[in-house]
Design a protein around this motif. Structure first.
Motif, PDB file in Angstrom:
ATOM      1  N   ALA A  12       0.855  -1.193   0.000  1.00 47.83           N
ATOM      2  CA  ALA A  12       0.000   0.000   0.000  1.00 47.83           C
ATOM      3  C   ALA A  12       0.891   1.243   0.000  1.00 47.83           C
ATOM      4  CB  ALA A  12      -0.923   0.005   1.221  1.00 47.83           C
ATOM      5  N   PRO A  13       0.310   2.419  -0.239  1.00 46.08           N
ATOM      6  CA  PRO A  13       1.123   3.644  -0.268  1.00 46.08           C
ATOM      7  C   PRO A  13       1.875   3.928   1.029  1.00 46.08           C
ATOM      8  CG  PRO A  13      -0.977   4.032  -1.339  1.00 46.08           C
ATOM      9  CD  PRO A  13      -1.067   2.676  -0.717  1.00 46.08           C
ATOM     10  N   THR A  14       1.298   3.564   2.194  1.00 47.16           N
ATOM     11  CA  THR A  14       1.963   3.798   3.477  1.00 47.16           C
ATOM     12  C   THR A  14       1.855   2.549   4.345  1.00 47.16           C
ATOM     13  OG1 THR A  14      -0.016   4.632   4.610  1.00 47.16           O
ATOM     14  CG2 THR A  14       1.305   6.247   3.386  1.00 47.16           C
ATOM     15  N   VAL A  15       2.690   2.492   5.390  1.00 48.54           N
ATOM     16  CA  VAL A  15       2.660   1.364   6.311  1.00 48.54           C
ATOM     17  C   VAL A  15       1.312   1.290   7.022  1.00 48.54           C
ATOM     18  CG1 VAL A  15       3.640   0.419   8.442  1.00 48.54           C
ATOM     19  CG2 VAL A  15       5.155   1.283   6.651  1.00 48.54           C
ATOM     20  N   ASP A  16       0.829   2.441   7.520  1.00 43.19           N
ATOM     21  CA  ASP A  16      -0.453   2.463   8.228  1.00 43.19           C
ATOM     22  C   ASP A  16      -1.595   1.969   7.339  1.00 43.19           C
ATOM     23  OD1 ASP A  16       0.559   3.351  10.592  1.00 43.19           O
ATOM     24  OD2 ASP A  16       0.124   5.472  10.243  1.00 43.19           O
ATOM     25  N   GLU A  17      -1.572   2.374   6.067  1.00 44.99           N
ATOM     26  CA  GLU A  17      -2.640   1.953   5.165  1.00 44.99           C
ATOM     27  C   GLU A  17      -2.531   0.463   4.866  1.00 44.99           C
ATOM     28  OE1 GLU A  17      -4.740   3.262   0.943  1.00 44.99           O
ATOM     29  OE2 GLU A  17      -3.184   4.510   1.872  1.00 44.99           O
ATOM     30  N   ALA A  18      -1.314  -0.052   4.753  1.00 47.08           N
ATOM     31  CA  ALA A  18      -1.127  -1.480   4.523  1.00 47.08           C
ATOM     32  C   ALA A  18      -1.664  -2.283   5.714  1.00 47.08           C
ATOM     33  CB  ALA A  18       0.355  -1.789   4.288  1.00 47.08           C
ATOM     34  N   VAL A  19      -1.387  -1.811   6.932  1.00 49.44           N
ATOM     35  CA  VAL A  19      -1.907  -2.485   8.134  1.00 49.44           C
ATOM     36  C   VAL A  19      -3.427  -2.473   8.118  1.00 49.44           C
ATOM     37  CG1 VAL A  19      -2.066  -2.382  10.649  1.00 49.44           C
ATOM     38  CG2 VAL A  19       0.128  -1.978   9.532  1.00 49.44           C
ATOM     39  N   ALA A  20      -4.007  -1.310   7.799  1.00 45.46           N
ATOM     40  CA  ALA A  20      -5.470  -1.194   7.778  1.00 45.46           C
ATOM     41  C   ALA A  20      -6.088  -2.144   6.759  1.00 45.46           C
ATOM     42  CB  ALA A  20      -5.869   0.255   7.473  1.00 45.46           C
ATOM     43  N   ARG A  21      -5.472  -2.241   5.582  1.00 42.49           N
ATOM     44  CA  ARG A  21      -5.998  -3.144   4.544  1.00 42.49           C
ATOM     45  C   ARG A  21      -5.931  -4.596   4.998  1.00 42.49           C
ATOM     46  NH1 ARG A  21      -3.609  -1.015  -1.295  1.00 42.49           N
ATOM     47  NH2 ARG A  21      -4.406   1.111  -1.190  1.00 42.49           N
ATOM     48  N   GLY A  22      -4.806  -4.967   5.615  1.00 41.55           N
ATOM     49  CA  GLY A  22      -4.647  -6.338   6.073  1.00 41.55           C
ATOM     50  C   GLY A  22      -5.666  -6.712   7.136  1.00 41.55           C
ATOM     51  N   LEU A  23      -5.852  -5.826   8.112  1.00 36.92           N
ATOM     52  CA  LEU A  23      -6.828  -6.091   9.176  1.00 36.92           C
ATOM     53  C   LEU A  23      -8.235  -6.174   8.606  1.00 36.92           C
ATOM     54  CD1 LEU A  23      -5.488  -3.724  11.991  1.00 36.92           C
ATOM     55  CD2 LEU A  23      -5.092  -6.181  11.723  1.00 36.92           C
ATOM     56  N   ASN A  24      -8.507  -5.333   7.616  1.00 38.80           N
ATOM     57  CA  ASN A  24      -9.829  -5.346   7.010  1.00 38.80           C
ATOM     58  C   ASN A  24     -10.076  -6.653   6.257  1.00 38.80           C
ATOM     59  OD1 ASN A  24     -12.324  -3.748   6.149  1.00 38.80           O
ATOM     60  ND2 ASN A  24     -11.484  -4.339   4.175  1.00 38.80           N
ATOM     61  N   GLN A  25      -9.043  -7.136   5.543  1.00 36.24           N
ATOM     62  CA  GLN A  25      -9.185  -8.391   4.801  1.00 36.24           C
ATOM     63  C   GLN A  25      -9.377  -9.586   5.737  1.00 36.24           C
ATOM     64  OE1 GLN A  25      -6.253  -9.185   1.766  1.00 36.24           O
ATOM     65  NE2 GLN A  25      -6.103  -7.025   1.195  1.00 36.24           N
ATOM     66  N   LEU A  26      -8.644  -9.580   6.864  1.00 38.38           N
ATOM     67  CA  LEU A  26      -8.724 -10.706   7.790  1.00 38.38           C
ATOM     68  C   LEU A  26      -9.912 -10.594   8.737  1.00 38.38           C
ATOM     69  CD1 LEU A  26      -4.928 -10.981   8.688  1.00 38.38           C
ATOM     70  CD2 LEU A  26      -6.230 -12.497   7.196  1.00 38.38           C
ATOM     71  N   GLY A  27     -10.456  -9.380   8.892  1.00 41.64           N
ATOM     72  CA  GLY A  27     -11.594  -9.179   9.785  1.00 41.64           C
ATOM     73  C   GLY A  27     -11.231  -9.344  11.249  1.00 41.64           C
ATOM     74  N   ILE A  28     -10.045  -8.874  11.610  1.00 50.26           N
ATOM     75  CA  ILE A  28      -9.584  -9.014  12.992  1.00 50.26           C
ATOM     76  C   ILE A  28      -9.120  -7.671  13.519  1.00 50.26           C
ATOM     77  CG2 ILE A  28      -8.880 -11.423  12.670  1.00 50.26           C
ATOM     78  CD1 ILE A  28      -6.021 -10.423  12.321  1.00 50.26           C
ATOM     79  N   SER A  29      -8.788  -7.630  14.823  1.00 51.88           N
ATOM     80  CA  SER A  29      -8.294  -6.402  15.445  1.00 51.88           C
ATOM     81  C   SER A  29      -6.769  -6.383  15.453  1.00 51.88           C
ATOM     82  CB  SER A  29      -8.831  -6.273  16.866  1.00 51.88           C
ATOM     83  OG  SER A  29      -8.460  -7.396  17.637  1.00 51.88           O
ATOM     84  N   ARG A  30      -6.205  -5.197  15.678  1.00 53.97           N
ATOM     85  CA  ARG A  30      -4.763  -4.981  15.570  1.00 53.97           C
ATOM     86  C   ARG A  30      -3.963  -5.827  16.556  1.00 53.97           C
ATOM     87  NH1 ARG A  30      -0.243  -4.976  15.754  1.00 53.97           N
ATOM     88  NH2 ARG A  30       1.334  -3.393  15.257  1.00 53.97           N
TER      89      ARG A  30
END
Length: 255
Positions: A12-30
């Motif tokens: 993703a363009p940034t680390v934070d956005e990559a983390v957000a995308r991953g959590l969204n795909q997995l449906g879990i919390s940080r």
């Protein structure tokens, strides 16, 4: 799905956005995953020459999280926009890739931030008159005191649009037809140009003489050409050199 050795890599363009995308795909919390940053990425100058961030998400051991609870309102919030937002924008207009809308909105927003301009940015798909199979991305910018972004004869606005288009093109990997409108300026200007085109066409027919319009940028000349392309009595052509190139309305030769 077994959590013991499951990993997911995200770009993703940034680390934070990559983390957000991953959590969204997995449906879990940080707190349920470990984050390994493989590449922090680089923005480059105005996004040109940029490199996207790359991370790896790995489930923590089951001992540390014996029961996977669904994310609650108290779960940590990652400070980036969620990927779902652009999809709503795409649904209300012409169909297209929602990720392109997100990229266009983010790029224009970043450019405005660098210019210290406070504004809201919304991207949507609209019909492309020149290519009906490929919808155009319309980025609408709203705010106070934004006239400086338009400039004389739309020069500033066109420059902003050109830079933003280059960056979006690089991010998505192909050319995207895109236009930026500041507080509805382009829509108002387009209405004026279409009215003027019809009025000058009538004058050409009435007088029997060609009508030469004022110098215009390419996007405004295109509006004139499109408005009169199906006119039964006149045709149009562009003459002169930039930045003084003009549209000339000419009577068609009658057979």
């Amino acid at each position: 799905m077994s959590q013991e050795k499951t990993t997911l890599e995200i770009i993703a363009p940034t680390v934070d956005e990559a983390v957000a995308r991953g959590l969204n795909q997995l449906g879990i919390s940080r707190e349920m995953v470990d984050v390994e940053v493989l590449d922090t990425g680089s923005r480059g100058l105005f996004g040109l020459g940029s490199r996207q961030a790359r991370i790896r998400l790995k489930f923590k051991s089951t001992e540390s999280h014996p029961v996977a609870q669904p994310p609650s309102s108290e779960a940590p919030v990652v400070p980036v926009s969620t990927p779902a937002a652009p999809a709503k924008e795409a649904e209300v207009s012409v169909a297209g890739d929602p990720q392109i809308l997100k990229s266009a909105s983010a790029v224009v927003g970043e450019l405005l931030d660098k210019m210290s301009m406070k504004a809201t940015v919304n991207a949507s798909y609209v019909q492309n008159e020149e290519d009906e199979e490929n919808p155009m991305v319309l980025v609408e910018v709203q705010g106070n005191d934004l006239s400086i972004l338009i400039g004389r004869r739309s020069e500033t606005l066109n420059a902003l649009q050109y830079i933003a288009s280059l960056i979006v093109c690089k991010e998505v990997g192909h050319w995207v037809p895109m236009t930026i409108d500041i507080q509805g300026y382009r829509q108002r200007r387009e209405r004026q140009l279409r009215q003027m085109a019809r009025r000058m066409a009538e004058q050409a027919v009435h007088t029997g003489r060609r009508q030469v319009l004022e110098p215009m940028p390419a996007n405004e000349r295109r509006v004139i050409h499109l408005e009169l392309r199906d006119h039964p009595l006149v045709t149009t052509e562009s003459t002169g050199e930039e930045p003084n190139r003009k549209v000339t309305i000419i009577l068609k030769k009658q057979g």
